[in-house]
Design a protein around this motif. Sequence first.
Motif, PDB file in Angstrom:
ATOM      1  N   ASP A 129       0.815  -1.211   0.000  1.00  0.00           N
ATOM      2  CA  ASP A 129       0.000   0.000   0.000  1.00  0.00           C
ATOM      3  C   ASP A 129       0.853   1.267   0.000  1.00  0.00           C
ATOM      4  N   GLU A 130       2.130   1.131   0.351  1.00  0.00           N
ATOM      5  CA  GLU A 130       3.011   2.287   0.465  1.00  0.00           C
ATOM      6  C   GLU A 130       3.704   2.679  -0.842  1.00  0.00           C
ATOM      7  N   LYS A 158       4.341   4.396  -4.266  1.00  0.00           N
ATOM      8  CA  LYS A 158       3.822   5.675  -4.731  1.00  0.00           C
ATOM      9  C   LYS A 158       4.007   5.829  -6.236  1.00  0.00           C
ATOM     10  N   GLU A 215       6.363   8.806  -7.452  1.00  0.00           N
ATOM     11  CA  GLU A 215       7.779   8.501  -7.302  1.00  0.00           C
ATOM     12  C   GLU A 215       8.216   7.432  -8.297  1.00  0.00           C
ATOM     13  N   SER A 263      -0.672  -3.787  -4.800  1.00  0.00           N
ATOM     14  CA  SER A 263      -0.307  -2.370  -4.819  1.00  0.00           C
ATOM     15  C   SER A 263      -1.478  -1.507  -5.286  1.00  0.00           C
ATOM     16  N   HIS A 307      -2.878   3.109  -9.205  1.00  0.00           N
ATOM     17  CA  HIS A 307      -2.028   3.985 -10.010  1.00  0.00           C
ATOM     18  C   HIS A 307      -0.618   3.408 -10.161  1.00  0.00           C
ATOM     19  N   VAL A 308      -0.189   2.600  -9.193  1.00  0.00           N
ATOM     20  CA  VAL A 308       1.102   1.923  -9.302  1.00  0.00           C
ATOM     21  C   VAL A 308       0.996   0.762 -10.283  1.00  0.00           C
ATOM     22  N   THR A 310       8.749   3.720  -2.089  1.00  0.00           N
ATOM     23  CA  THR A 310       7.560   3.670  -1.253  1.00  0.00           C
ATOM     24  C   THR A 310       7.203   5.026  -0.658  1.00  0.00           C
ATOM     25  N   ALA A 311       8.018   6.042  -0.901  1.00  0.00           N
ATOM     26  CA  ALA A 311       7.740   7.340  -0.288  1.00  0.00           C
ATOM     27  C   ALA A 311       8.359   8.461  -1.100  1.00  0.00           C
ATOM     28  N   GLY A 312       7.965   9.687  -0.803  1.00  0.00           N
ATOM     29  CA  GLY A 312       8.434  10.855  -1.540  1.00  0.00           C
ATOM     30  C   GLY A 312       9.713  11.444  -0.984  1.00  0.00           C
TER      31      GLY A 312
END
Length: 370
Positions: A213-214, A216, A219, A238, A241-242, A293-295
């Motif tokens: 779920d993480e 992005k 990214e 996931s 959008h991924v 997984t993150a910005g």
Amino acid sequence: MNKELFDYPKQDGSGATCIAQAWAKVPRALPEEEKAQIIQKIKSELIKQDAVLIAHYYIDGAIQDLAWETGGFVADSLEMARFGKNHSAKKLVVAGVKFMGESAKILSPEKTVLMPDLDATCSLDLGCPAEDFNQFCDAHPDREVVVYANTSAAVKARADWMVTSSCALAIVHELHQQGKKILWAPDRHLGRYIQDQTGADMLLWEGHCIVHDEFKAIELETLIKKHPNAMVLVHPESPAHVVDLADVVGSTSAMIKAVVEGSAKEYIVATDKGILHRMRQLAPEKILIEAPTAGNSATCKSCAHCPWMAMNGLEGILNCLTNQSGEILVDETIRSDAQICIERMLSFTTNHPELLAKAQHGFVKNIGAA
């Protein structure tokens, strides 16, 4: 599920800390000499106790290697279930998370099933309590109940079908062709994806995997621009959008197959980073890149590792063998009811290799088409 219940800092096996999102204890890092001694003791105990080690792709690479070296097995949950059922060993040591141990016990009630740490669980399992799920099913009695492997034995006992990510699409496709409406639990992302691919009438439980779920999309798009020739592999747990950015969407086994057989030099991998160990072994010439997984403001760019999978350690394996701790026990009524949906899945995958092969190679629309 309230994800905040599981948030606290952790330290991984290498000693590095990550405050992004961590929910579980991690085994201590072992000095090499001590590590070698523990491995030898485990090998001895496996032989002495007529036991076999079965592991998932997401756990520590040293444990994966130990499983192979001792005649055990490393696979996704479907193949773990098959192997444990068919192996002659009297004792199964399951390195993974609790639902995997329960599935092994359901299929092999005559065998002792041990796990390194019974607290190693799964956010999908935690987010789908049996009592709440039973109420959900009671409210929709006209639907075929299909549950993901990442659920408790009690939830499986209520289901018509259990599926894994390697066979879920094929099974739901077949049910849809029979005109059946589906009640799906617990992963909403996988459920939505299968719904889109098959056109099936699916009522979805609102669960998710805390790891997948993480990922992005924004990214991932940036990473793809930096590696325009890379093949993008995404697990269907996931977000949509991924998944939309993927070249291949599939199970762990499908993603490994894509790396081994693919012609690309680079692969962006959007699933638990534990899988990279096996990928590197089978395709050492390929370049593997972890999906973000993150910005930019995050503590780390990729923290894609299940905190509960990380609880599996060599000391835990030795401890459960020497002390007979971590035994999986399942109430017989629940076990026998849950066995029905698992055996149904295993029978389907045996009898429909053509549909399963298409799904395992990567989920595609109109899977049943010629």
